[in-house]
Design a protein around this motif. Sequence first.
Motif, PDB file in Angstrom:
ATOM      1  N   ASP A 159       0.820  -1.203   0.000  1.00  0.00           N
ATOM      2  CA  ASP A 159       0.000   0.000   0.000  1.00  0.00           C
ATOM      3  C   ASP A 159       0.859   1.261   0.000  1.00  0.00           C
ATOM      4  OD1 ASP A 159      -2.570  -1.424   2.135  1.00  0.00           O
ATOM      5  OD2 ASP A 159      -2.297  -1.474  -0.044  1.00  0.00           O
ATOM      6  N   ARG A 160       1.905   1.259   0.839  1.00  0.00           N
ATOM      7  CA  ARG A 160       2.741   2.440   0.943  1.00  0.00           C
ATOM      8  C   ARG A 160       3.466   2.739  -0.353  1.00  0.00           C
ATOM      9  NH1 ARG A 160       4.063   0.187   5.926  1.00  0.00           N
ATOM     10  NH2 ARG A 160       6.002  -0.580   5.047  1.00  0.00           N
ATOM     11  N   ALA A 161       3.943   1.677  -1.008  1.00  0.00           N
ATOM     12  CA  ALA A 161       4.785   1.862  -2.185  1.00  0.00           C
ATOM     13  C   ALA A 161       4.018   2.463  -3.357  1.00  0.00           C
ATOM     14  CB  ALA A 161       5.399   0.526  -2.600  1.00  0.00           C
ATOM     15  N   THR A 162       2.708   2.333  -3.388  1.00  0.00           N
ATOM     16  CA  THR A 162       1.930   2.777  -4.543  1.00  0.00           C
ATOM     17  C   THR A 162       1.169   4.076  -4.279  1.00  0.00           C
ATOM     18  OG1 THR A 162       0.084   1.382  -3.818  1.00  0.00           O
ATOM     19  CG2 THR A 162       1.649   0.419  -5.373  1.00  0.00           C
ATOM     20  N   SER A 163       1.405   4.729  -3.178  1.00  0.00           N
ATOM     21  CA  SER A 163       0.608   5.899  -2.840  1.00  0.00           C
ATOM     22  C   SER A 163       1.441   7.164  -2.814  1.00  0.00           C
ATOM     23  CB  SER A 163      -0.062   5.705  -1.473  1.00  0.00           C
ATOM     24  OG  SER A 163       0.915   5.730  -0.452  1.00  0.00           O
ATOM     25  N   LYS A 164       0.755   8.287  -3.051  1.00  0.00           N
ATOM     26  CA  LYS A 164       1.402   9.592  -2.918  1.00  0.00           C
ATOM     27  C   LYS A 164       1.802   9.827  -1.471  1.00  0.00           C
ATOM     28  CE  LYS A 164      -0.095  12.833  -5.470  1.00  0.00           C
ATOM     29  NZ  LYS A 164      -0.969  13.843  -6.101  1.00  0.00           N
ATOM     30  N   LEU A 165       1.048   9.253  -0.552  1.00  0.00           N
ATOM     31  CA  LEU A 165       1.382   9.379   0.862  1.00  0.00           C
ATOM     32  C   LEU A 165       2.784   8.850   1.133  1.00  0.00           C
ATOM     33  CD1 LEU A 165       0.591   9.971   3.827  1.00  0.00           C
ATOM     34  CD2 LEU A 165      -0.313   7.635   3.922  1.00  0.00           C
ATOM     35  N   ALA A 166       3.141   7.715   0.525  1.00  0.00           N
ATOM     36  CA  ALA A 166       4.462   7.135   0.731  1.00  0.00           C
ATOM     37  C   ALA A 166       5.551   8.091   0.264  1.00  0.00           C
ATOM     38  CB  ALA A 166       4.574   5.805  -0.007  1.00  0.00           C
ATOM     39  N   ARG A 167       5.330   8.707  -0.900  1.00  0.00           N
ATOM     40  CA  ARG A 167       6.323   9.637  -1.424  1.00  0.00           C
ATOM     41  C   ARG A 167       6.424  10.885  -0.537  1.00  0.00           C
ATOM     42  NH1 ARG A 167       4.625  11.151  -6.874  1.00  0.00           N
ATOM     43  NH2 ARG A 167       2.592  10.226  -6.419  1.00  0.00           N
ATOM     44  N   LEU A 189       5.749  17.032  -5.202  1.00  0.00           N
ATOM     45  CA  LEU A 189       4.890  15.902  -5.569  1.00  0.00           C
ATOM     46  C   LEU A 189       3.921  16.262  -6.701  1.00  0.00           C
ATOM     47  CD1 LEU A 189       4.158  14.649  -1.954  1.00  0.00           C
ATOM     48  CD2 LEU A 189       5.712  13.620  -3.617  1.00  0.00           C
ATOM     49  N   HIS A 190       4.088  17.465  -7.266  1.00  0.00           N
ATOM     50  CA  HIS A 190       3.304  17.902  -8.429  1.00  0.00           C
ATOM     51  C   HIS A 190       1.793  17.911  -8.144  1.00  0.00           C
ATOM     52  CE1 HIS A 190       7.081  17.521 -10.559  1.00  0.00           C
ATOM     53  NE2 HIS A 190       7.161  16.255 -10.202  1.00  0.00           N
ATOM     54  N   CYS A 191       1.436  18.516  -7.023  1.00  0.00           N
ATOM     55  CA  CYS A 191       0.024  18.694  -6.677  1.00  0.00           C
ATOM     56  C   CYS A 191      -0.102  19.984  -5.888  1.00  0.00           C
ATOM     57  CB  CYS A 191      -0.504  17.501  -5.875  1.00  0.00           C
ATOM     58  SG  CYS A 191       0.288  17.279  -4.262  1.00  0.00           S
ATOM     59  N   THR A 192      -1.318  20.377  -5.576  1.00  0.00           N
ATOM     60  CA  THR A 192      -1.524  21.588  -4.783  1.00  0.00           C
ATOM     61  C   THR A 192      -1.467  21.234  -3.296  1.00  0.00           C
ATOM     62  OG1 THR A 192      -3.926  21.340  -4.586  1.00  0.00           O
ATOM     63  CG2 THR A 192      -3.063  22.434  -6.584  1.00  0.00           C
ATOM     64  N   PRO A 193      -1.205  22.224  -2.440  1.00  0.00           N
ATOM     65  CA  PRO A 193      -1.214  21.958  -1.002  1.00  0.00           C
ATOM     66  C   PRO A 193      -2.533  21.361  -0.520  1.00  0.00           C
ATOM     67  CG  PRO A 193      -0.150  24.049  -1.431  1.00  0.00           C
ATOM     68  CD  PRO A 193      -0.717  23.590  -2.739  1.00  0.00           C
ATOM     69  N   SER A 197      -2.952  17.741   1.312  1.00  0.00           N
ATOM     70  CA  SER A 197      -3.551  17.647   2.650  1.00  0.00           C
ATOM     71  C   SER A 197      -4.762  16.724   2.658  1.00  0.00           C
ATOM     72  CB  SER A 197      -3.948  19.035   3.154  1.00  0.00           C
ATOM     73  OG  SER A 197      -2.841  19.697   3.725  1.00  0.00           O
ATOM     74  N   ARG A 198      -5.563  16.754   1.598  1.00  0.00           N
ATOM     75  CA  ARG A 198      -6.723  15.860   1.535  1.00  0.00           C
ATOM     76  C   ARG A 198      -6.278  14.402   1.521  1.00  0.00           C
ATOM     77  NH1 ARG A 198      -8.997  19.782  -1.986  1.00  0.00           N
ATOM     78  NH2 ARG A 198      -8.299  18.609  -3.824  1.00  0.00           N
ATOM     79  N   GLU A 199      -5.234  14.098   0.747  1.00  0.00           N
ATOM     80  CA  GLU A 199      -4.775  12.712   0.673  1.00  0.00           C
ATOM     81  C   GLU A 199      -4.167  12.254   1.989  1.00  0.00           C
ATOM     82  OE1 GLU A 199      -2.366   9.743  -2.329  1.00  0.00           O
ATOM     83  OE2 GLU A 199      -3.223  11.649  -2.965  1.00  0.00           O
ATOM     84  N   VAL A 200      -3.391  13.133   2.612  1.00  0.00           N
ATOM     85  CA  VAL A 200      -2.802  12.787   3.912  1.00  0.00           C
ATOM     86  C   VAL A 200      -3.897  12.589   4.958  1.00  0.00           C
ATOM     87  CG1 VAL A 200      -1.345  13.624   5.793  1.00  0.00           C
ATOM     88  CG2 VAL A 200      -0.603  13.909   3.422  1.00  0.00           C
ATOM     89  N   ARG A 201      -4.874  13.486   4.971  1.00  0.00           N
ATOM     90  CA  ARG A 201      -5.954  13.373   5.952  1.00  0.00           C
ATOM     91  C   ARG A 201      -6.780  12.110   5.731  1.00  0.00           C
ATOM     92  NH1 ARG A 201      -8.053  17.085   9.273  1.00  0.00           N
ATOM     93  NH2 ARG A 201      -7.064  18.818   8.153  1.00  0.00           N
ATOM     94  N   ALA A 202      -7.007  11.745   4.471  1.00  0.00           N
ATOM     95  CA  ALA A 202      -7.797  10.542   4.183  1.00  0.00           C
ATOM     96  C   ALA A 202      -7.101   9.293   4.699  1.00  0.00           C
ATOM     97  CB  ALA A 202      -8.032  10.425   2.673  1.00  0.00           C
ATOM     98  N   SER A 203      -5.773   9.285   4.696  1.00  0.00           N
ATOM     99  CA  SER A 203      -5.028   8.100   5.129  1.00  0.00           C
ATOM    100  C   SER A 203      -4.674   8.134   6.610  1.00  0.00           C
ATOM    101  CB  SER A 203      -3.736   7.965   4.312  1.00  0.00           C
ATOM    102  OG  SER A 203      -4.026   7.779   2.944  1.00  0.00           O
ATOM    103  N   LEU A 204      -4.305   9.308   7.118  1.00  0.00           N
ATOM    104  CA  LEU A 204      -3.783   9.400   8.483  1.00  0.00           C
ATOM    105  C   LEU A 204      -4.752  10.031   9.474  1.00  0.00           C
ATOM    106  CD1 LEU A 204      -0.110  10.563   7.712  1.00  0.00           C
ATOM    107  CD2 LEU A 204      -1.000   8.230   7.966  1.00  0.00           C
ATOM    108  N   GLY A 205      -5.763  10.740   8.950  1.00  0.00           N
ATOM    109  CA  GLY A 205      -6.725  11.366   9.849  1.00  0.00           C
ATOM    110  C   GLY A 205      -6.335  12.764  10.284  1.00  0.00           C
ATOM    111  N   TYR A 206      -5.248  13.302   9.742  1.00  0.00           N
ATOM    112  CA  TYR A 206      -4.853  14.670  10.046  1.00  0.00           C
ATOM    113  C   TYR A 206      -4.161  15.253   8.821  1.00  0.00           C
ATOM    114  CZ  TYR A 206      -0.737  11.895  11.354  1.00  0.00           C
ATOM    115  OH  TYR A 206       0.291  10.987  11.379  1.00  0.00           O
TER     116      TYR A 206
END
Length: 270
Positions: A159-167, A189-193, A197-206
């Motif tokens: 899961d980690r290896a295939t996600s933007k969160l991992a990078r 990471l070629h995205c907006t802040p 933040s949405r991707e990090v929050r969806a995975s980590l809750g913050y």
Amino acid sequence: MTTLPTGAVTLQRFAGAQDVFFEVFEGFNLSGHEPQARPHRHAYHEVLWIESGSGQHSVDGVRAELRPQTLSIIAAGQIHEFHYVQNVSGALLCLEPELWRPAPILSHAPADWAIWRSLWQVLGSEYARSTQHLPHALRESLALALRLLEHEQMPAAVDRATSKLARFQALLEHRFRTEHEVAFYAAQLHCTPDQLSREVRASLGYSAKNAIQQRLMLEAQRLLRLSSLPVGQVAERLGYRDVFTFSRAFRHVVGASPRRFRSSPSVDTD
């Protein structure tokens, strides 16, 4: 029985690798009076097998029970501490970071403990013989141990290896001391802040900002607990412009001032 190593370990050269070292301990006993019962950390990874005994250990403030027939992985640089240990015995493998990149785990029960027990016996035996014999069997045994460790971590690693969160997390690990703003990581990471933040929050809750703060404060706790650096130098090492800003951020995340945290080892960092 061999006790756990104190301080820096002189790791043996890994056969066939340049300046890469590891150490095998055939076994150890640990009581609450050993130096390892106090907070400490190493520049190498530790793979810990528990055969018997009871107690607890914590890594960077996360505490877990020490149970027989469990496996723990403590990555280089993490603060490790034992608590209330009684008659703990087992085995230990120390690995320089160049050999392997672990995902730390605490008190993990392997799918087949009998395989690990047998592998440890072979690994320990071949390590003891390696100074007088050709090290091919030792190299193969260590390679097998690393493959099995990867297998134990595989579900999370995929899961980690295939996600933007991992990078993001990998980039954060390298740049957190100098880069405190979400915008920097988003640009890399070629995205907006907001997207990051949405991707990090969806995975980590913050949020991503909170992730950066937590990583900074984790390193701050390590430096305050294990070094004698003045608070001002800790703040400087972590890229803060002044002690006040650092202390305010530390209190917000940890719940205590840096000086109180340092003077009170019992401050809970869970």
